[in-house]
Design a protein around this motif. Structure first.
Motif, PDB file in Angstrom:
ATOM      1  N   ALA A 115      -6.483   3.585  -0.758  1.00 34.32           N
ATOM      2  CA  ALA A 115      -7.553   4.504  -0.369  1.00 34.32           C
ATOM      3  C   ALA A 115      -7.341   4.990   1.057  1.00 34.32           C
ATOM      4  CB  ALA A 115      -8.909   3.823  -0.515  1.00 34.32           C
ATOM      5  N   LEU A 117      -3.371   0.017  -5.598  1.00 26.60           N
ATOM      6  CA  LEU A 117      -4.664   0.688  -5.595  1.00 26.60           C
ATOM      7  C   LEU A 117      -5.022   0.956  -4.130  1.00 26.60           C
ATOM      8  CD1 LEU A 117      -6.839   1.621  -7.592  1.00 26.60           C
ATOM      9  CD2 LEU A 117      -7.877  -0.625  -7.368  1.00 26.60           C
ATOM     10  N   ALA A 138      -4.705  -0.639   1.008  1.00 23.33           N
ATOM     11  CA  ALA A 138      -5.495  -1.364   0.014  1.00 23.33           C
ATOM     12  C   ALA A 138      -6.589  -2.196   0.659  1.00 23.33           C
ATOM     13  CB  ALA A 138      -4.582  -2.251  -0.821  1.00 23.33           C
ATOM     14  N   TRP A 173     -12.490  -3.407  -6.188  1.00 22.40           N
ATOM     15  CA  TRP A 173     -12.514  -2.353  -7.211  1.00 22.40           C
ATOM     16  C   TRP A 173     -11.882  -2.860  -8.497  1.00 22.40           C
ATOM     17  CZ3 TRP A 173     -10.524   2.741  -4.524  1.00 22.40           C
ATOM     18  CH2 TRP A 173     -11.364   3.070  -3.454  1.00 22.40           C
ATOM     19  N   THR A 221      -9.991  -1.758  -1.166  1.00 18.20           N
ATOM     20  CA  THR A 221     -10.002  -1.647  -2.625  1.00 18.20           C
ATOM     21  C   THR A 221     -10.010  -2.989  -3.342  1.00 18.20           C
ATOM     22  OG1 THR A 221      -7.587  -1.532  -2.809  1.00 18.20           O
ATOM     23  CG2 THR A 221      -8.751   0.549  -2.451  1.00 18.20           C
ATOM     24  N   MET A 245      -8.460   8.268  -3.003  1.00 14.65           N
ATOM     25  CA  MET A 245      -7.787   7.088  -3.540  1.00 14.65           C
ATOM     26  C   MET A 245      -6.624   7.533  -4.405  1.00 14.65           C
ATOM     27  SD  MET A 245      -8.213   6.700  -7.090  1.00 14.65           S
ATOM     28  CE  MET A 245      -7.775   4.989  -7.229  1.00 14.65           C
TER      29      MET A 245
END
Length: 169
Positions: free
Chosen positions: A149, A147, A130, A136, A133, A114
């Motif tokens: 991953a 954000l 994203a 999260w 995510t 990430m």
């Protein structure tokens, strides 16, 4: 020209000075620093770009976790990626990320990565997204679309990002 070497081949003070130039001396208050906490960067995934004895760029990767109600799910946080002012646009950052991802993929560390970054750049060149995510949370402010991953083991669970238990420095 530059070459990539293990980050631990460069004095810590030079790396810290580069990070200060790239991100400012107030960088320690950023969300990414809160996520990784006092952990130690993963040496096998952390590199420097050098030209002779001049540090041009660096990347560090960190053991973190997504803390869910059931478990601490391990992740590797990619970054920061720092490039010396005056050398941005020379391909240094892309080479650093590519090397870290190549080494991660060749080990057991590449299945759940990430980072916090530009989705257009990291998506186009490296495949980060994203899409997993959305549930999260971070211990500080973060623009949700940044954000990102990558990897088959990236959890799609709700949870808080933070230092991986047992990895404090």
């Amino acid at each position: 020209m530059f070459e990539l070497v293990p980050l631990n081949a460069v004095p810590d003070a030079e790396v810290e000075a580069l990070l200060d130039r790239a991100f400012g001396q107030d960088r320690h208050g950023r969300t990414a620093y809160m996520i990784r906490g006092d952990g130690i960067a993963i040496p096998t995934l952390s590199f420097a770009a050098v030209s002779g004895d001049v540090l041009l760029g660096s990347i560090q990767c960190w053991p973190i976790a997504l803390m869910t109600a059931q478990a601490a799910l391990p992740l590797v946080m990619v970054g920061p990626v720092a490039v010396a002012p005056g050398h941005q646009g020379d391909g240094i950052g892309r080479a650093l990320v590519a090397r870290a991802l190549e080494v991660a993929a060749a080990s057991d560390l590449g299945d759940a990565l990430m980072l916090i970054g530009d989705p257009d750049y990291y998506g186009r060149f490296f495949g980060f997204s994203a899409e997993r995510t959305g549930a999260w949370q971070a211990p500080g402010p973060v623009e949700r679309h940044r954000l990102l991953a990558l990897g088959g083991a990236v959890p799609d669970d709700a949870g808080m990002l933070g230092p991986r238990p047992g990895t404090a420095g």
